[in-house]
Design an enzyme around this catalytic site. Structure first.
Site, PDB file in Angstrom:
ATOM      1  CG  ASP A  14      -6.507  -2.914  -0.757  1.00  9.73           C
ATOM      2  OD1 ASP A  14      -5.654  -2.482   0.123  1.00  9.73           O
ATOM      3  OD2 ASP A  14      -5.403  -4.063  -1.633  1.00  9.73           O
TER       4      ASP A  14
ATOM      5  CG  ASP B 108      -0.768   1.008  -0.323  1.00 16.24           C
ATOM      6  OD1 ASP B 108       0.207   0.443  -0.349  1.00 16.24           O
ATOM      7  OD2 ASP B 108      -1.451   0.961  -1.495  1.00 16.24           O
TER       8      ASP B 108
END
Length: 406
Positions: A125, A184
């Protein structure tokens, strides 16, 4: 056979123009006619976030707001958390949308406080963390040192690339997984595309397109809903399992996962102009907006397939991500289809800005939106405000403004 789309000067330039939306000029730079839904919401967000900034100034360290705690108070997390870039990004959007220079100082402060994250190897991320902060900062200030942060972060993210499987590994090897990849991760490809544009190193671009292609091939079902997690054999690329960790069931459609995919393939088309990515984004949009369980107000329940769905919590964060993606997607299709996508996005934005989802001033821990769902099966962050819901709501408002004033 599909053409292998590699970065060209023209494509890179087009990607740069659309990076972050449709314009990189602060609101004061042009004499614009701005829709009341934009001005009213931006004014509210500015007041609400100022209260949050005032609260955060009492902390010595660089705090990262995420949600509310069990007592209903503003809850912070560490800079190593995947959500840490959203608050600086929100400040940059306020600087851009209001044209008020008072937002520049806190935006720079909270962005530059995250610089060490460019070396963070704890998860995938880093794209969220660095691009929402330094990416928006570079777009609006052209601070040259920010480029180094972004390119370094892209190198760090690239270490998670598994050539045998052609994907960027998301999570570590746990729960019996070898190379788990979550939907994601499509959102982190923007960092890689931009790193190629900035550095000329096409390896980032190749990793991004390989990951997008493998995700398209293995995450999506025939109805164009997606799994949350696909576990690969890191050496052979064989799919070992498909699950939906944060959704109702492995076979269900977790709402925010569908939004991540829509946004991710839209941005892939922005950079590559490869029509397969545009088709993928449109097919995902069709799944979402023809789904029998999508409520009339277009704010989805946390999963499209959960039983007794009317009793389940909504996910405003999924709606905000979807609206922002639709505004961009509307610029890549024919006029009729584009108007439809924009109309859907407009309806979502109007609903999110209504009393049903937007908090009262000074309440909700100083977050803007209510009724988001982080991880219902966790259970974690159910029917609460979430920092990324606010970020994508503000991004959607920015994109709506730019579309209507281009």
């Amino acid at each position: 056979m599909m053409k292998n789309f590699l970065p060209t000067a023209a494509v890179l330039a087009a990607g740069s123009l659309l990076w972050g939306g449709l314009s990189s000029e602060p609101a004061s730079a042009k004499n614009r006619k701005i829709a009341p839904v934009i001005t009213e919401n931006v004014d509210f967000v500015a007041q609400q976030v100022q209260l949050m900034v005032d609260t955060m100034d009492t902390f010595k360290n660089i705090p990262s707001p995420r949600t509310l705690n069990e007592k209903g108070q503003l809850a912070f997390t560490t800079l190593d958390d995947w959500t840490s870039g959203f608050f600086p990004g929100t400040l940059w959007y306020l600087y851009e949308l209001t044209g008020d220079s008072k937002w520049l100082k806190p935006a720079v402060h909270y962005t530059e406080g995250m610089e060490r994250i460019k070396y963070y190897r704890g998860n995938h991320d880093i794209g969220f963390m660095i691009f929402c902060s330094f990416g928006n900062g570079l777009r609006l200030t052209e601070k040259e040192p920010y480029k180094e942060v972004i390119v370094t972060a892209a190198r760090t993210l690239s270490e998670r690339y598994r050539p045998g499987a052609g994907v960027i590994q998301s999570w570590p090897q746990w729960r019996g997984w070898d190379c788990p990849v979550i939907i994601d991760n499509m959102m982190n490809l923007e960092l890689l595309f931009e790193a190629t544009r900035m550095s000329g190193d096409s390896s980032f671009w190749k990793i991004a397109t390989s990951h997008a292609d493998q995700t398209m091939k293995h995450h999506y079902r025939p109805d164009m809903s997606c799994y949350h997690v696909v576990d690969y054999d890191s050496k052979t690329g064989e799919v070992r399992s498909r699950v939906t960790a944060q959704g109702y069931a492995d076979s269900s459609a977790w709402a925010r996962g569908q939004a991540w995919g829509l946004y991710g393939y839209t941005l892939c088309y922005r950079y590559t102009h490869d029509p397969k990515y545009l088709k993928q984004a449109e097919d995902i949009a069709k799944f979402i907006f023809t789904n029998k369980n999508l409520p009339e107000d277009l704010i989805p329940y946390w999963d499209y397939d959960v039983p007794n769905i009317e009793r389940e919590p909504r996910d405003a964060s999924a709606a905000a991500v979807t609206a922002s993606a639709l505004y961009e997607l509307s610029t890549y299709v024919g006029r009729k289809q584009g108007k439809m996508y924009k109309k859907l996005a407009d309806r979502i934005v109007e609903t999110l800005g209504s009393p049903a989802y937007r908090a009262e001033l000074g309440e909700n821990g100083y977050f803007v939106l209510m009724h988001s769902t982080g991880n219902k099966p966790g259970p974690s962050e159910v029917d609460v405000p979430l920092v990324y819901a606010d970020y994508y709501f503000l991004e959607a408002l920015k994109r709506k403004r730019d579309l209507e004033n281009k």
